[in-house]
Scaffold this motif. Structure first.
Motif, PDB file in Angstrom:
ATOM      1  N   ALA A 291     -90.336 -68.968 -44.514  1.00  0.00           N
ATOM      2  CA  ALA A 291     -89.617 -69.706 -43.468  1.00  0.00           C
ATOM      3  C   ALA A 291     -90.227 -71.086 -43.244  1.00  0.00           C
ATOM      4  CB  ALA A 291     -89.622 -68.905 -42.166  1.00  0.00           C
ATOM      5  N   ALA A 292     -91.560 -71.166 -43.249  1.00  0.00           N
ATOM      6  CA  ALA A 292     -92.226 -72.462 -43.066  1.00  0.00           C
ATOM      7  C   ALA A 292     -91.814 -73.439 -44.152  1.00  0.00           C
ATOM      8  CB  ALA A 292     -93.739 -72.268 -43.057  1.00  0.00           C
ATOM      9  N   LEU A 293     -91.807 -72.989 -45.392  1.00  0.00           N
ATOM     10  CA  LEU A 293     -91.457 -73.862 -46.509  1.00  0.00           C
ATOM     11  C   LEU A 293     -89.988 -74.271 -46.476  1.00  0.00           C
ATOM     12  CD1 LEU A 293     -93.420 -71.908 -49.242  1.00  0.00           C
ATOM     13  CD2 LEU A 293     -93.935 -74.251 -48.540  1.00  0.00           C
ATOM     14  N   ASP A 294     -89.124 -73.308 -46.198  1.00  0.00           N
ATOM     15  CA  ASP A 294     -87.679 -73.568 -46.275  1.00  0.00           C
ATOM     16  C   ASP A 294     -87.138 -74.328 -45.069  1.00  0.00           C
ATOM     17  OD1 ASP A 294     -87.689 -72.264 -48.677  1.00  0.00           O
ATOM     18  OD2 ASP A 294     -86.726 -70.424 -47.954  1.00  0.00           O
ATOM     19  N   GLN A 295     -87.763 -74.131 -43.892  1.00  0.00           N
ATOM     20  CA  GLN A 295     -87.220 -74.709 -42.662  1.00  0.00           C
ATOM     21  C   GLN A 295     -88.152 -75.693 -41.967  1.00  0.00           C
ATOM     22  OE1 GLN A 295     -85.662 -71.535 -40.011  1.00  0.00           O
ATOM     23  NE2 GLN A 295     -85.972 -70.125 -41.719  1.00  0.00           N
ATOM     24  N   GLY A 296     -89.317 -75.941 -42.531  1.00  0.00           N
ATOM     25  CA  GLY A 296     -90.365 -76.616 -41.770  1.00  0.00           C
ATOM     26  C   GLY A 296     -90.571 -78.089 -42.016  1.00  0.00           C
ATOM     27  N   ASP A 297     -89.716 -78.774 -42.782  1.00  0.00           N
ATOM     28  CA  ASP A 297     -89.959 -80.191 -43.045  1.00  0.00           C
ATOM     29  C   ASP A 297     -89.893 -81.035 -41.768  1.00  0.00           C
ATOM     30  OD1 ASP A 297     -90.286 -79.543 -45.682  1.00  0.00           O
ATOM     31  OD2 ASP A 297     -88.508 -80.602 -46.424  1.00  0.00           O
ATOM     32  N   ASP A 298     -88.963 -80.719 -40.882  1.00  0.00           N
ATOM     33  CA  ASP A 298     -88.872 -81.472 -39.625  1.00  0.00           C
ATOM     34  C   ASP A 298     -90.121 -81.268 -38.775  1.00  0.00           C
ATOM     35  OD1 ASP A 298     -86.430 -82.567 -40.238  1.00  0.00           O
ATOM     36  OD2 ASP A 298     -85.265 -81.115 -39.067  1.00  0.00           O
ATOM     37  N   PHE A 299     -90.666 -80.061 -38.786  1.00  0.00           N
ATOM     38  CA  PHE A 299     -91.887 -79.795 -38.023  1.00  0.00           C
ATOM     39  C   PHE A 299     -93.048 -80.627 -38.570  1.00  0.00           C
ATOM     40  CE2 PHE A 299     -95.787 -77.482 -36.993  1.00  0.00           C
ATOM     41  CZ  PHE A 299     -95.641 -77.310 -35.631  1.00  0.00           C
ATOM     42  N   ILE A 300     -93.142 -80.743 -39.892  1.00  0.00           N
ATOM     43  CA  ILE A 300     -94.191 -81.579 -40.481  1.00  0.00           C
ATOM     44  C   ILE A 300     -94.056 -83.015 -39.986  1.00  0.00           C
ATOM     45  CG2 ILE A 300     -95.110 -82.553 -42.618  1.00  0.00           C
ATOM     46  CD1 ILE A 300     -94.252 -79.992 -44.041  1.00  0.00           C
ATOM     47  N   ARG A 301     -92.840 -83.524 -39.984  1.00  0.00           N
ATOM     48  CA  ARG A 301     -92.630 -84.905 -39.527  1.00  0.00           C
ATOM     49  C   ARG A 301     -93.047 -85.075 -38.063  1.00  0.00           C
ATOM     50  NH1 ARG A 301     -88.470 -84.807 -43.639  1.00  0.00           N
ATOM     51  NH2 ARG A 301     -87.044 -83.573 -42.357  1.00  0.00           N
TER      52      ARG A 301
END
Length: 399
Positions: A291-301
């Motif tokens: 889930a982190a990999l698939d949905q987490g790009d916005d969280f990284i930003r």
């Protein structure tokens, strides 16, 4: 004459340990943190950990997996779905194709580094590490019976750090087995330029050495692009090991999940290493990682944006104090600064903890420290950064 053999003198359990275990150093970051972990008044900037909770979509994925019965043993190298998600992640961010079977799932980035060294080092081998460096890196070399060899990150008049390839080349001996790089760097924030990465790649190729690249902080840069990866520059069958973790990007430090990218043809070796180190990390945590990999790009930003603003607060605040030398870090979420006239950074960190209620890591945690360096982690909210800066400013200005 007695037939009874003379009973040998018994050693203590400590004396019976191998020398590399008896000589294991204390991690000074943890030592300082243990002095005030439970003190709610302390602003804790000593450890590389943000103040955001793990995002809900990651927690919910773990909970759903547990309720679905994903609580049993699984593939030692990691779920195939997770390894495919990692391949997709690397393609999305670095434009590199990495076969899913080149990924092995580990119990955090620390275990990834341990497995990389277990697989490649023999007693007496030497590992070249630019310093100041994360203490766990050199300690892992020692645990494996090998020898860490530090080459200096040179410091310019502006306080910035740089690595000279000639220093690495001069440190190579017949016993050298590996060069270990952390870029963006913990603790300095130095980011290795792509041209220098290519030059180092060519050097280790020419000398037939392993290259270990710790790329935990690649997203945490403050220019126009994320940091480059050695995976962009090396062939799939080269002696390259890339370690990473879910801890920093997705606020998952306590989940203990990471990964290692291994050379083509070594999947079986690292599947066995995973088996003998941990059997596997918990299956439901691996679903959280997907889930982190698939949905987490916005969280990284979001994480990087917060770090950028808190970095500004500390750089401007500390930079305005006479006697403090620093250069804004290019990457990671650490700021390392020097205090004129200070030669004992451990004692200084303890004073700041007790008098200002701010927890910092001493420069001595990262190697020799003749000029009183301290490291702070700015992966916190800008509001908390302002509070910490007020306390530090008051401390340093009163002397």
């Amino acid at each position: 004459m007695s037939d009874t053999a003379e009973t040998p003198a018994l050693t203590s359990p400590y004396e019976a340990l191998p020398p590399r275990m008896r000589g294991m150093s204390v991690n000074q970051i943890a030592e300082i943190a243990d002095m005030a972990r439970e003190d709610p008044e302390v602003i804790k900037l000593w450890i590389g950990e943000g103040d955001l909770p793990t995002p809900p979509f990651v927690v919910e994925a773990a909970e759903a997996a547990m309720r679905a019965g994903q609580t049993r043993y699984t593939y030692s190298q990691g779920l195939p779905r997770l390894r495919q998600a990692l391949a997709d992640y690397h393609q999305r961010h670095w434009g590199v194709e990495v076969a899913p079977d080149r990924f092995a799932i580990t119990a955090g980035g620390m275990n990834a580094i341990m497995q990389a060294m277990q697989a490649t080092l023999s007693p007496g081998d030497e590992v070249i590490i630019p310093g100041p460096h994360w203490p766990n890196l050199a300690a892992t070399v020692n645990v494996c019976g090998a020898v860490p060899v530090t080459v200096p990150l040179r410091r310019g008049a502006d306080g910035g750090f740089s690595l000279e390839l000639a220093d690495i080349e001069a440190a190579i001996t017949p016993r050298t087995r590996m060069v270990a790089i952390c870029s963006p760097s913990n603790p300095t924030g130095w980011v290795m330029p792509k041209g220098e990465m290519i030059a180092l790649r060519d050097l280790v190729r020419a000398r037939d050495l392993w290259l270990l690249s710790d790329e935990v902080y690649n997203h945490f840069t403050y220019g126009n692009a994320i940091a480059p990866s050695f995976l962009e520059l090396c062939e799939p069958d080269e002696k390259l090991l890339v370690t990473n973790t879910f801890s920093k990007n997705w606020a998952m430090t306590g989940w203990r999940a990471g990964w290692i990218v291994v050379p083509e043809g070594l999947s079986g070796t690292f599947a066995s290493l995973c088996q003998y180190n941990t059997t596997s990390i918990p299956t439901f945590i691996q679903y959280a990682c997907i889930a982190a990999l698939d949905q987490g790009d916005d969280f990284i930003r979001t994480m990087v944006a917060r770090c950028r603003e808190s970095r500004r607060i500390f750089c401007e605040g500390l930079g305005a104090i006479p006697g403090i030398r620093l250069q804004p870090p290019e990457g990671s979420f650490y700021l390392m600064f020097s205090v004129d006239g200070e030669t004992d950074s451990r004692a200084l960190a303890i004073r700041i903890l007790r008098e200002a209620k701010v927890g910092l890591a001493p420069g001595t945690a990262f190697g020799d420290d003749p000029d009183g360096k301290l490291r702070l982690c700015f992966a916190i909210s800008p509001g908390l950064a302002e509070q910490a800066m007020e306390r530090l400013s008051a401390f340093f200005r009163r002397g």
